[in-house]
Design a protein around this motif. Structure first.
Motif, PDB file in Angstrom:
ATOM      1  N   ASP A  14       0.860  -1.178   0.000  1.00 53.09           N
ATOM      2  CA  ASP A  14       0.000   0.000   0.000  1.00 53.09           C
ATOM      3  C   ASP A  14       0.900   1.233   0.000  1.00 53.09           C
ATOM      4  N   PRO A  15       0.901   2.027  -1.070  1.00 57.10           N
ATOM      5  CA  PRO A  15       1.817   3.168  -1.141  1.00 57.10           C
ATOM      6  C   PRO A  15       1.535   4.245  -0.087  1.00 57.10           C
ATOM      7  N   ASP A  16       0.324   4.280   0.449  1.00 56.04           N
ATOM      8  CA  ASP A  16       0.003   5.281   1.463  1.00 56.04           C
ATOM      9  C   ASP A  16       0.549   4.917   2.838  1.00 56.04           C
ATOM     10  N   ILE A  17       0.832   3.641   3.051  1.00 54.97           N
ATOM     11  CA  ILE A  17       1.325   3.198   4.362  1.00 54.97           C
ATOM     12  C   ILE A  17       2.547   2.301   4.150  1.00 54.97           C
ATOM     13  N   ASN A  18       3.524   2.813   3.441  1.00 56.27           N
ATOM     14  CA  ASN A  18       4.739   2.056   3.156  1.00 56.27           C
ATOM     15  C   ASN A  18       5.886   2.639   3.971  1.00 56.27           C
ATOM     16  N   MET A  19       6.098   2.062   5.132  1.00 61.63           N
ATOM     17  CA  MET A  19       7.134   2.513   6.054  1.00 61.63           C
ATOM     18  C   MET A  19       6.918   3.970   6.462  1.00 61.63           C
ATOM     19  N   SER A  20       5.687   4.295   6.772  1.00 60.84           N
ATOM     20  CA  SER A  20       5.315   5.649   7.177  1.00 60.84           C
ATOM     21  C   SER A  20       5.465   5.807   8.690  1.00 60.84           C
ATOM     22  N   GLN A  72       7.880   6.851  18.423  1.00 60.42           N
ATOM     23  CA  GLN A  72       7.262   6.995  17.119  1.00 60.42           C
ATOM     24  C   GLN A  72       7.251   5.612  16.467  1.00 60.42           C
ATOM     25  N   GLN A  73       6.146   5.255  15.864  1.00 62.67           N
ATOM     26  CA  GLN A  73       6.040   3.952  15.221  1.00 62.67           C
ATOM     27  C   GLN A  73       6.218   4.106  13.717  1.00 62.67           C
ATOM     28  N   VAL A  74       6.782   3.078  13.108  1.00 65.34           N
ATOM     29  CA  VAL A  74       6.881   2.998  11.659  1.00 65.34           C
ATOM     30  C   VAL A  74       5.908   1.905  11.240  1.00 65.34           C
ATOM     31  N   VAL A  75       4.971   2.236  10.368  1.00 65.65           N
ATOM     32  CA  VAL A  75       3.921   1.294   9.985  1.00 65.65           C
ATOM     33  C   VAL A  75       4.038   0.931   8.514  1.00 65.65           C
ATOM     34  N   TRP A  76       3.586  -0.253   8.216  1.00 71.48           N
ATOM     35  CA  TRP A  76       3.610  -0.777   6.858  1.00 71.48           C
ATOM     36  C   TRP A  76       2.347  -1.581   6.635  1.00 71.48           C
TER      37      TRP A  76
END
Length: 136
Positions: A90-96, A111-115
């Protein structure tokens, strides 16, 4: 003790029959890997007469690499074709990164990094798994 016959049948079932589209990696446990290695050790021809090393460096089945993983389910062997396995990201939540969050009662923050993604198989008939493999 029908491992080689079962492997041949499943390999052929996962292939298109033309030898152009077949599994390109086999994954199993260390125990099954070593059992297979023992089975094919008898078929190995030693051509270097000055050295006594009789162990295999690369283990293959019909030219396809066989590897083991400690994460593989006991007694299983997976026949994989990388053409039909993919990862949809998902490009909107790619290591955000999320917003900073304060930790209660501390002078720190996190801070969390989500994918977000999905593992996909597009042609499941080209993927297979042998189960209940016994090495005794």
């Amino acid at each position: 003790m029908y491992l080689l016959g079962d492997m041949r049948t499943l390999f052929n079932d996962c292939s298109t029959g033309q030898a152009t589209d077949q599994p390109d990696m086999l994954v199993t446990t260390q125990t099954v890997y070593e059992y297979y290695e023992d089975e094919v050790q008898e078929q190995k021809q030693i051509v270097n007469q000055t050295s006594g090393d009789a162990m295999l460096i690369t283990v293959t089945f019909k030219g396809v690499p066989l590897v083991w993983s400690s994460q593989c389910t006991t007694g299983y062997m997976y026949f994989l074709n990388s053409k039909y396995i993919g990862l949809n990201v998902d490009p909107d939540i790619n290591m955000s990164a999320t917003e900073w969050k304060v930790i209660p009662n501390q002078l720190d923050r996190v801070q969390q990094v989500v994918w977000k993604g999905n593992l996909i198989a597009s042609r499941r008939a080209s993927l297979g798994v042998l189960t209940s493999i016994t090495t005794a």
